[in-house]
Design a protein around this motif. Sequence first.
Motif, PDB file in Angstrom:
ATOM      1  N   GLU A 112      -5.364  -1.116   5.583  1.00  0.00           N
ATOM      2  CA  GLU A 112      -4.222  -1.987   5.183  1.00  0.00           C
ATOM      3  C   GLU A 112      -4.993  -3.452   5.183  1.00  0.00           C
ATOM      4  O   GLU A 112      -5.555  -3.805   6.003  1.00  0.00           O
ATOM      5  CB  GLU A 112      -2.894  -1.830   5.902  1.00  0.00           C
ATOM      6  CG  GLU A 112      -2.236  -0.981   5.484  1.00  0.00           C
ATOM      7  CD  GLU A 112      -1.787  -0.442   3.979  1.00  0.00           C
ATOM      8  OE1 GLU A 112      -1.626  -1.402   3.716  1.00  0.00           O
ATOM      9  OE2 GLU A 112      -1.825   0.696   3.946  1.00  0.00           O
ATOM     10  N   ASN A 113      -4.536  -4.350   4.378  1.00  0.00           N
ATOM     11  CA  ASN A 113      -5.200  -5.527   4.136  1.00  0.00           C
ATOM     12  C   ASN A 113      -4.269  -6.760   4.152  1.00  0.00           C
ATOM     13  O   ASN A 113      -3.203  -6.609   3.882  1.00  0.00           O
ATOM     14  CB  ASN A 113      -6.242  -5.832   3.000  1.00  0.00           C
ATOM     15  CG  ASN A 113      -5.360  -5.769   1.808  1.00  0.00           C
ATOM     16  OD1 ASN A 113      -4.630  -6.686   1.272  1.00  0.00           O
ATOM     17  ND2 ASN A 113      -5.776  -4.738   0.909  1.00  0.00           N
ATOM     18  N   GLY A 232       1.398   2.009  -4.432  1.00  0.00           N
ATOM     19  CA  GLY A 232       0.236   2.381  -3.462  1.00  0.00           C
ATOM     20  C   GLY A 232       0.128   4.178  -3.631  1.00  0.00           C
ATOM     21  O   GLY A 232       0.312   4.412  -4.813  1.00  0.00           O
ATOM     22  N   THR A 257      -7.547  -0.651   1.156  1.00  0.00           N
ATOM     23  CA  THR A 257      -6.642  -0.719   0.204  1.00  0.00           C
ATOM     24  C   THR A 257      -7.163  -1.939  -0.679  1.00  0.00           C
ATOM     25  O   THR A 257      -6.371  -2.343  -1.830  1.00  0.00           O
ATOM     26  CB  THR A 257      -5.311  -0.476   0.330  1.00  0.00           C
ATOM     27  OG1 THR A 257      -5.168  -1.824   1.376  1.00  0.00           O
ATOM     28  CG2 THR A 257      -4.926   0.469   1.157  1.00  0.00           C
TER      29      THR A 257
END
Length: 311
Positions: A112-113, A232, A257
């Motif tokens: 995750e970013n 997503g 991602t």
Amino acid sequence: MTEQNRTGQGRILVVGSVNVDLVLGVPRHPEPGETIAGTGSRRSPGGKGANQACAAARLGGDVRFAGRTGTGADADLALDLLRRAGADLTATTEVSDAETGLAVVTVDEAGENSIVIIAGANGSWTPQDIEELRAEVAASDLVVSQGEIPAAAVDQLSQLCAETGTRFLLNLAPVIDVAESTLAMADPLVVNESEGRLALTALTGSDAPDDDVATVRRLREAGVRSVVMTRGARGAILAADAEISEIGSPTVQAVDTTGAGDAFVGALALGLARGESAADACRRAARVGAFAVTRHGAQPSYPQQEDVLPG
């Protein structure tokens, strides 16, 4: 009609942002005021506009990218993978008194970013600059833009598409204060869950529902021609004509991602420009997005024509 149009390939013009991504690996995202040790760093091309153009070009699309960079080494890095993908960059210009856009991206161990963007040259677009692209817009089958350039420029681009009869795909990411007529012109409007709710509130002045399908339905009722909501790993919701359908996404092991939504948009744009149905274009776009999350980075993670897509 151009020769490219006659062959059914579809010509895409992407007008948008181009950045250098500074990607920082972290075990987890820090809390406010907290300092943590990172696991590594790298610099690579990015920017939502450039990412989407690169994704379409690497899949074999006829893509022209109109962007703005500063001068120097960062500009070369920011455009490197676009050049290698075969995108036409003749409409991309250097701005001498601005820096190339920068995105600082932290990616945790789950892939995750979180992202902080410095607009740099991306913020210099004006409606007059967009007007100079009139011939490019008229020669395109599909024009794509996003929320990382000024709203006035996006509004002017939408107006040009209306005047030339060119289909307009707007990825309202991030959500900026574009005109209602711009949202109504989008075909499709591409948003994620939070962006969709913000867009609906901007259009109607009322709170958006918590339910994704209801949000998409109300966007259509508010006058948007078609809507794609990306979710997503849960795929996407498509509202086109009178139907609303859910598009699944292949199950993969995500490592990063970053840029996956842009991979989806680039693939979607390619399908639509080539005359595919919105449903078929969304299905392939979901597979392209799933492919992207299995590799690190944004543009470096995007599939080539010969790659096998998941699902």
